[in-house]
Design an enzyme around this catalytic site. Structure first.
Site, short mmCIF file in Angstrom:
data_model
loop_
_atom_site.label_atom_id
_atom_site.label_comp_id
_atom_site.label_asym_id
_atom_site.label_seq_id
_atom_site.Cartn_x
_atom_site.Cartn_y
_atom_site.Cartn_z
N GLU A 144 -0.50 6.79 5.54
CA GLU A 144 -1.99 6.53 4.81
C GLU A 144 -2.64 7.64 5.64
OE1 GLU A 144 -2.36 4.80 2.11
OE2 GLU A 144 -0.03 4.90 2.14
N ARG A 145 -4.01 7.62 5.04
CA ARG A 145 -5.06 8.44 5.29
C ARG A 145 -5.61 8.12 6.51
NH1 ARG A 145 -4.76 6.59 0.58
NH2 ARG A 145 -4.50 7.99 -1.45
N LYS A 173 -4.71 -1.76 -3.71
CA LYS A 173 -3.97 -2.11 -2.95
C LYS A 173 -4.54 -2.13 -1.24
CE LYS A 173 -0.46 0.86 -3.07
NZ LYS A 173 -1.26 1.46 -4.11
#
Length: 507
Positions: free
Chosen positions: A187-188, A161
């Site tokens: 997210e990261r 994604k």
């Protein structure tokens, strides 16, 4: 956000339970969504979510609560969370509070606006439909995106994604004349740093804004970062009358943060542990992404699907807001067909003759029909072998396998890992390639030669025919289908005839 033009309304911390903070005010009770500040340097920020009685409010801390204790003073800022807007935010990176996090001086020439804004009225919305090209073959041909619409990239963990979203940024940001805003929700941190570096290297940072609420931050911060990014996007759409490309990674983390906040506030969860207000919270965010007569916000959102289950309530609620749904398949990723988009599960409201044109519509339908027939034949091939199919069915298999490989594409963002140069393919080239494959123009070319190319004309630089011994790449799960399906294969000798000929020769 240094709003000091108000008389200080002070309260006292009554209890602290993780991110949940109860505060007592003697005189004036802050309204819902008010921001409270506490701590040594007012570094702890609390958002009011409930008024418990005439003197107590309950809020969620948007920052870690280390050092917060009962009896500490709390100051009411007099307003809700605000985000910076203006030309000064371009090429910058912010957190949910509007603080710059790119190691550069704080931006100037900016205003502050509340992140709680109503969506545009129905009478202000634009009704025209226009295609938004991405340069990715399988998306432009089968799942066309809408300019000013919302597209979702659905998939489980590790199916690509973020890679696909990053590739779309790379392809579209150069031709995008407006502003691009990237919103990272839960997210990261590594991905945010890499994206900032890549955009700076590509020279497109001057028309881009990045806002991050990463996975190590409290749920309140992750929940509000999407609203902050939308406030910035609305400024460029409504005040500057520019088109905005809004990229969100990942909308599921927004729902997840809301679920955490709901649990912390003591609300009874609904199905599968989700908050009972999930539909309302998601709609409050999604409905602000809209076209108006003065500008448009085009949104592309990554949506994590828990356990690859598309019936999960988070995925189901998100589907209803989108004009295009791109579903990524773990099975196709395992076969090496990248981008791993499932053409039969993906859909777009733009794929109608009145919008994309009759030729594009007919081609897309023929491609889907061919791939659907191949999917039905796979079980027969696995059990009985390719030789037992009728000549017509073998031709369908031939076209479908070549179409699957032609619809793969090397990405610019993965060049360092694959060694393959990225390709940007126009819609016209993609349609021409699919049409020629459906007409059996390349029946004598191996399937391998169509894998990971751009336009179909690149095939001229490759050998016309290649050895038929396992030319397919990336481990197709149907070993028996690996033999080259040839339109003339009804004349091909069966294994029994080959053995008989070998015996005769030996004798």
């Amino acid at each position: 956000m240094k709003d000091q033009a108000h008389s200080a309304n002070l309260g006292t911390v009554v209890s602290v339970r993780g991110s949940v903070v109860d505060v007592r005010f003697e005189e004036q009770l802050p309204p819902i969504y008010s921001m409270l500040r506490a701590g040594v340097d007012q570094q702890i920020v609390i958002e009011v979510l409930a008024q418990r009685d005439a003197h107590h409010v309950r809020g969620i801390a948007l920052t870690p609560t280390q050092g917060l204790a009962r009896g500490m003073a709390v100051e009411d800022t007099g307003g809700p969370l605000k985000a910076p807007v203006g030309k000064g935010i371009l090429s910058r990176m912010f957190d949910v509070f509007g603080n710059s996090i790119d190691h550069r001086p704080a931006p100037t020439d900016i205003q502050w606006r509340t992140v709680h804004r109503a969506p545009p009225a129905l009478g202000q919305r634009s009704t025209k439909s226009e295609i938004f090209e991405t340069g990715i073959k399988i998306i432009d041909v089968l799942v066309p995106l809408e300019r000013g619409g919302k597209a979702g990239l659905f998939g489980g963990a590790g199916v690509g994604k973020t890679i696909l979203l990053t590739e779309m940024i790379h392809n579209m940001i150069g031709q995008q004349k407006g502003v691009s805003i990237f919103c990272g929700i839960g997210e990261r941190s590594r991905e945010g740093e890499e994206l900032y570096r890549d955009m700076k290297t590509a020279g497109v940072l001057q028309n881009m804004v990045m806002v991050f609420g990463q996975m190590d931050e409290p749920p309140g911060s992750r929940f509000r970062v999407g609203h902050a990014a939308l406030t910035m996007a609305e400024y460029f759409r409504d005040d500057e009358h520019r088109d905005v490309l809004l990229l969100i990674d990942n909308i599921f983390r927004f729902i997840q943060a809301g679920m955490e906040m709901s649990g912390l506030m003591g609300q009874m969860p609904s199905r599968l542990g989700y908050q009972p207000t999930m539909g309302t919270e998601l709609a409050g965010l999604e409905e602000r992404i809209a076209n108006t007569d003065t500008g448009a916000i085009t949104s592309i959102q990554a949506v994590y699907v828990p356990a690859d289950d598309l019936t999960d309530p988070a995925a189901v609620h998100t589907f209803s807001h989108l004009s295009a749904s791109i579903v990524l398949s773990r099975k196709r990723a395992g076969e090496g067909l990248y981008p791993a988009i499932d053409p039969l599960a993906s859909s777009s409201k733009m794929a109608t003759p009145g919008i994309v044109g009759q030729r594009h519509y007919d081609l897309a339908r023929e491609i889907r029909r061919t791939l659907a027939q191949y999917a039905e034949l796979k079980d027969i091939i696995a059990m009985l072998g390719l030789e037992q199919l009728s000549p017509e069915d073998r031709n369908v298999v031939t076209r479908a396998r070549r179409l699957e490989r032609f619809l793969t594409q090397p990405f610019f963002t993965t060049e360092q890992f694959t060694g393959l140069t990225g390709k940007l393919v126009s819609l016209q080239d993609a349609l021409d390639g699919c049409e020629r494959i459906l007409r059996d123009e390349f029946k004598d070319s191996s399937e391998r030669s169509l894998y990971m190319i751009g336009a179909i004309d690149e095939l001229k630089g490759k050998t016309k025919t290649e050895p038929a011994s396992r030319p397919e790449t990336q481990g197709d799960p149907q070993p028996v289908a690996d033999s080259q399906p040839d339109p003339k294969s009804d004349l091909k000798p069966t294994p029994e005839l080959e053995h008989a000929a070998a015996d005769t020769h030996e004798s």
